[in-house]
Design a protein around this motif. Structure first.
Motif, mmCIF file in Angstrom:
data_model
loop_
_atom_site.group_PDB
_atom_site.id
_atom_site.type_symbol
_atom_site.label_atom_id
_atom_site.label_comp_id
_atom_site.label_asym_id
_atom_site.label_seq_id
_atom_site.Cartn_x
_atom_site.Cartn_y
_atom_site.Cartn_z
ATOM 1 N N UNK A 216 0.830 -1.213 0.000
ATOM 2 C CA UNK A 216 0.000 0.000 0.000
ATOM 3 C C UNK A 216 0.860 1.256 0.000
ATOM 4 N N UNK A 217 0.293 2.377 -0.515
ATOM 5 C CA UNK A 217 0.973 3.666 -0.357
ATOM 6 C C UNK A 217 1.288 3.919 1.116
ATOM 7 N N UNK A 218 2.433 4.544 1.361
ATOM 8 C CA UNK A 218 2.888 4.725 2.730
ATOM 9 C C UNK A 218 3.837 3.633 3.170
ATOM 10 N N UNK A 219 3.981 2.578 2.336
ATOM 11 C CA UNK A 219 4.965 1.536 2.620
ATOM 12 C C UNK A 219 6.361 2.102 2.406
ATOM 13 N N UNK A 220 7.348 1.462 2.998
ATOM 14 C CA UNK A 220 8.730 1.920 2.904
ATOM 15 C C UNK A 220 9.643 0.774 2.479
ATOM 16 N N UNK A 221 10.716 1.132 1.801
ATOM 17 C CA UNK A 221 11.801 0.204 1.486
ATOM 18 C C UNK A 221 13.046 0.679 2.219
ATOM 19 N N UNK A 222 13.647 -0.209 3.015
ATOM 20 C CA UNK A 222 14.917 0.082 3.676
ATOM 21 C C UNK A 222 15.929 -0.947 3.194
#
Length: 269
Positions: free
Chosen positions: A185-191
């Motif tokens: 979903x939008x608001x997800x993050x990749x680290x």
């Protein structure tokens, strides 16, 4: 998952070849490694003395990122691909310390890591922790199993620390990242973190060649531009793509050495 006896058999067969998860554990001061891992680890350290600093900086980056995502970004779901051997302050412990309802899925396929899965599968009563036996090269399998614990209609933090360097083809690595991000979903993050021959890491080239001849899985470095490609259209958070030791360092990290390991976090809008 295979039974614990099956993991033990796989682990016994693997003692003759050094493996990244165990060597990394050795560099971090852990005890879940074999003689062959320590020998290769010591040889690499002799060729590239700062590798221990890299391992510790990468681990510290994990703690800062998970804390930021759970506290400031309000993330309550984490998909940790290539988790490695458990040590102090794993992803679920950090996240659930901030928000006990956090849900975490770990992904790895090393037999020694799998043998320790039970120690990872602890959780707060309000949250959930699960483990997927899968290779990073199979993102569809990862997503299929992760969906049993995580709700992809809500933001997820995709953690890929020190894993894409084991996908030698950059186009394939990019495809893996894109596929894992696609349903989130939008608001997800990749680290992610990734070794580089920049930032003073030139001496690591010879050590990587030695590693690829004597250990598994094979590894490669990438440039800042190549790492930037993994973020595609994501909004890269400040301070951008930097040494993982320089990503929002806390008081305990500010005086540590800069290491040749990129670290960055991006947000899906």
């Amino acid at each position: 998952m295979t039974g614990s006896s099956g993991y033990a058999e796989q682990a016994a067969r693997s003692q003759g070849v050094a493996h990244n998860a165990r060597v990394w554990n050795y560099w971090l001061g852990g005890k879940d490694n074999y003689v062959v891992d320590r020998k290769v680890g010591d040889h690499v350290t002799g060729m590239y003395p700062s590798i221990g600093d890299v391992a510790r900086a990468d681990r510290s980056f994990l703690g800062r990122v998970v804390s930021h995502l759970a506290r400031e970004a309000g993330i309550r779901q984490f998909l940790d691909v290539g988790t490695g051997l458990p040590t102090a302050d794993n992803t679920h412990q950090i996240a659930q310390r901030v928000a006990p309802e956090s849900r975490i899925v770990y992904v790895d396929n090393d037999p020694i890591v799998l043998a320790h899965a039970r120690s990872l599968l602890t959780t707060s009563p309000e949250g959930a922790t699960d483990y997927v036996d899968a290779d990073a090269h199979d993102p569809d399998l990862i997503l299929e199993h992760a969906a049993r614990t995580l709700d992809f209609d809500r933001p997820v933090a995709l953690m890929m620390l020190g894993i894409l360097n084991f996908v030698l083809d950059t186009e394939e690595a990019q495809g893996i990242v894109d596929r894992l991000l696609e349903p989130l979903a939008p608001g997800s993050h990749l680290a992610l973190t990734h070794p580089t021959l920049e930032l003073g890491g030139e001496a690591n080239a010879e050590a990587m060649r030695f590693w690829n001849e004597n250990a598994k899985p094979p590894i490669r470095a990438r440039t800042r531009d190549e790492v930037a490609g993994f973020f595609g259209s994501l909004e890269i958070l400040e301070p951008g793509i930097v040494s993982c030791a320089r990503w929002r360092p806390g008081p305990d990290d500010e005086n540590g050495p800069e290491v040749a390991q990129f670290g960055a976090v991006g947000r899906k809008n």
